[in-house]
Each structure stands twice: as C-alpha cells, then as structure tokens.
Design an enzyme around this catalytic site. Sequence first.
Site, PDB file in Angstrom:
ATOM      1  N   LYS A 276       0.839  -1.192   0.000  1.00  0.00           N
ATOM      2  CA  LYS A 276       0.000   0.000   0.000  1.00  0.00           C
ATOM      3  C   LYS A 276       0.883   1.255   0.000  1.00  0.00           C
ATOM      4  O   LYS A 276       2.055   1.184   0.368  1.00  0.00           O
ATOM      5  CB  LYS A 276      -0.947  -0.015   1.204  1.00  0.00           C
ATOM      6  CG  LYS A 276      -0.260  -0.022   2.572  1.00  0.00           C
ATOM      7  CD  LYS A 276      -1.277  -0.188   3.694  1.00  0.00           C
ATOM      8  CE  LYS A 276      -0.617  -0.009   5.047  1.00  0.00           C
ATOM      9  NZ  LYS A 276      -1.540  -0.264   6.161  1.00  0.00           N
ATOM     10  N   HIS A 289      -7.994  10.704   4.661  1.00  0.00           N
ATOM     11  CA  HIS A 289      -8.949  10.331   5.705  1.00  0.00           C
ATOM     12  C   HIS A 289     -10.087  11.353   5.770  1.00  0.00           C
ATOM     13  O   HIS A 289     -11.197  11.036   6.200  1.00  0.00           O
ATOM     14  CB  HIS A 289      -8.281  10.257   7.082  1.00  0.00           C
ATOM     15  CG  HIS A 289      -7.391   9.069   7.248  1.00  0.00           C
ATOM     16  ND1 HIS A 289      -6.080   9.060   6.827  1.00  0.00           N
ATOM     17  CD2 HIS A 289      -7.616   7.853   7.783  1.00  0.00           C
ATOM     18  CE1 HIS A 289      -5.535   7.887   7.101  1.00  0.00           C
ATOM     19  NE2 HIS A 289      -6.449   7.137   7.687  1.00  0.00           N
ATOM     20  N   ASP A 361      -8.539   1.054  -0.165  1.00  0.00           N
ATOM     21  CA  ASP A 361      -8.356   1.554   1.189  1.00  0.00           C
ATOM     22  C   ASP A 361      -9.756   1.705   1.794  1.00  0.00           C
ATOM     23  O   ASP A 361     -10.769   1.503   1.111  1.00  0.00           O
ATOM     24  CB  ASP A 361      -7.608   2.892   1.149  1.00  0.00           C
ATOM     25  CG  ASP A 361      -6.834   3.166   2.433  1.00  0.00           C
ATOM     26  OD1 ASP A 361      -7.140   2.535   3.458  1.00  0.00           O
ATOM     27  OD2 ASP A 361      -5.934   4.032   2.409  1.00  0.00           O
TER      28      ASP A 361
END
Length: 459
Positions: A276, A289, A361
């Site tokens: 990742k 986020h 993700d």
Amino acid sequence: MQFLNRLGLSLLWPAALLAAFAAANKNDPYLLVLRGAGNIALVVASILIVVVLLRRGRWCSIAGKLLVMLWCLPPLLMAVAHLSFVLRKHDVLSADVTEARRLGPHFMVGYSSFPEVARLAEQGLIGGVYVTRHNIRGRTIEALRAEIAALQDKRRAAGLPPLVVAADQEGGIVGHLAPPLTKVPALATLAGLAPDEQQAKAEEFGRIHGRELAGLGVNLNLAPVLDLKPPVRRNRLDFHTLIGQRAIAADPAVVSTIASAYVRGLEESGVGATLKHFPGIGRVRDDTHHFSASLDTPVKELEATDWLPFREVMSHSRSALMVGHVTLTAVDPDRAASHSKRVVEGIIRGKWGYQGVVMTDDLVMGAIYQNDVCKAVVEAINAGVDMLLVAYDGAQFYRVFSCALDASRRGRLDAAMLRASAARLEQRLPAAEAGAATLDGSTLGIVMPAAPRAMARGS
C-alpha cells in the site's frame, strides 16, 4: 443572575441547531463517538430542555414557541435517521442467497458486535473481517482468537469459504493489535543499515508479525507501506496519514529491499502481505482520511520512482495490492485511483499484468465517503477491484453494500468483471481454509495468486 439567564437562553438557539444537525446525521462516521449512549443522551437532553422551556412559560411568545419547536427536532430527526438505517439494513440482510453470495465475497468489514458480524458471515454477505484495537480492548488475546475461530466455524457450517481475516500491523506508530501482540519498530528504522542487515532484520520483523497474527487466526496483514518517504513536512491538517513516519525510505531501492524481506517473513509464517497505498501518497499533501487529494506527477516519473517498489515486490511475492483514494490526474483526473478503471484495469491489470487481489483503502475515509460513495462502490467493482474495505465504521457496510445491491438489481455491475474477480478470490480462498484460527492458535494462513515475473515496460 438575569444576565446569566439571558445568556443561557441565547445559547439555546445555536445549541438547538447543532443538536438537530447531529441528530439528522447520527449515522455519519464523524459522529461515531455519539453512537449508543451519546444518542440517548442527546434525546433525553432535548426532551428535558423542552420541558423546562414549557414550565418557564416560553410557549407564550413567538420566539419561545420557535425555540421549543427547534428543541423538538433532534428526537424527531434522530428517529428518521434511525429508521432509514434500519430499512437499509433490513434490505441488505434480506438479500436472497444468490445476490449475497455473488457480491458478499468482495467486501471486508470492521466490526464491534460479534453477533452482527457473525450473521453477515453466515449469510455470505462478506468475504472478510478486519480486526483492530477496539476488538482487543479490555479483552484477552485468547478471547479474540476464539471469536475469529467461531466465525470460521460458522462459515464452514454454512458451506462458505473461510473468511479473510485482516489486521493492520505495520510496526512503529501503526500496530493496532500491539499490545498485546509484540510492538515491532517501524521498517523505516532499518533504512540506515547495510543491505544484508536490512534484509535480515526486515525478515525477522515479518516473521514476528506473521507468527503472532497467524496464531491469532489473522491471515492477511495490511502491510507493508511502499509509499516513498516525502522530503518535506506534509499539510498541518494531516492528522492520520502521517506517511512521513510510516514510509520506509525515499530511495525506491531501499524500500524494495526492506519490503521484500519483510514480505518473505510474513509469507513464511503463512500470512499474506498487502502492498500500500498505490499509486503512492508520499507526494500527496492532503490527508485522504478527510479530504480529496490529487497526485499530479507524470506517469513516466512515477514509473521510474514511486512505482518501482510496487512492481519489484509484486514480481516475487503473493501480496495483495491496496489502492488508495488519491486521484492520479495524469491517468484519470475525474475519480480516485481506488475506483478508476483506467488505473486498476488499465495500469495494474493490463500494463503490469498483475492478477493478484486488489483491494481499496477504507471506504469510510472522507475522500470517498463525503463524496458519492455509491458511485465509488459501483465503479470500483466495475474497474476490477476484488475487495472493498469498510474498516473504521463497520455500520457503514450496510450503506456500501446496498449501493452494490441496488446497482446489481439495475444491471449496472459489469458481469465479466465480477466473474474475473470471483475467479481471483477463489484461487486464494481454498488455501485460506488452513488459515482459519483454531483454539490452540494453529494456522497456515492464506495464499495469494502470484504476480507474473515478466511485466510490461513502463511508458
């Protein structure tokens, strides 16, 4: 005293608007801390304020009536929001067996309630679970091991393939099960060592993580990080990505060497690795986020730098690949890489020839969730993504799955892509049978399809 009364009364107006907003959005991930007791407290407080206002005769004036009605809104809005959630959840749980088993393998979910996730597992509505800090808080490691084993037992009893059980043990600041598992230093601490020492220590770290995760019943680790270490400090609003602390090094060769050895250690222990966050977030300043973010670097430059570790480690491991929520503007400026067909099918599958497992993700991250999450879910599946991750707030699974369910019923999912994805998952899942945790902690872990050694040249 009169001044304080007036001040308190004036503060009730913005407080009522804030309470109404929180109630209407009670299911939003940002308000996760208000779930349960917080929601009850908000309703009780609203009712008590209405009672006090009425007892003090505020209903006699127009302004008073408006204030009372405003404080009646939070319980009503919360009831509507809860009803909406319940109806969506009912629709998902009542999906027929064919729908559930066609779509379920493509979803991995974090959870707080064992009975709830057990039902999802038994009905085939999920293909994997994600365990993290709150699954171990206040409990013994044996309790979590038994819980994972029980989930796998339920899958076997239902005639379903074993679950992928994932955790996020990178080392350093990200080690969500440590303690009680061993707290391993970040792989970045090895960057200054000689190459032989780098490999030996990284492999040792991988074996430690692999052995302990396998003993717990976890068969996939969401590590290592292959993003290149950024040369400068990121945006001050980056509270969660913190890639400068998590990335191994700025040199692609050092990242490849350390990550390859770490993956070997994991795989020797029977636990799969996850590379990742492709296409790389080391150059990105915004925190996905919470915010949308773009990677504006030309593809040729990325091929010669940021992407070298991904291709190198994929070429001689069975690792899965996690695609992040950054927009690769040179390839697809209109959507994040995690649901871009040009990125997943065009580069990862087509150009590189990678036929391993690709996952997103966390879809609860703001870059996706605060935009059109349904569109992202459908596009990810149609792009050839194999597994969609709903980690931070497992309750959002019902929203995410209902998006896929609705698209399936409307004929908007690419049947060929789903079949190809199912085949990739099936190649891995039989070996995961050995990875189901047992009460004595024995496990063999999962096996990911090998990426081809001969890969297409970069542009």
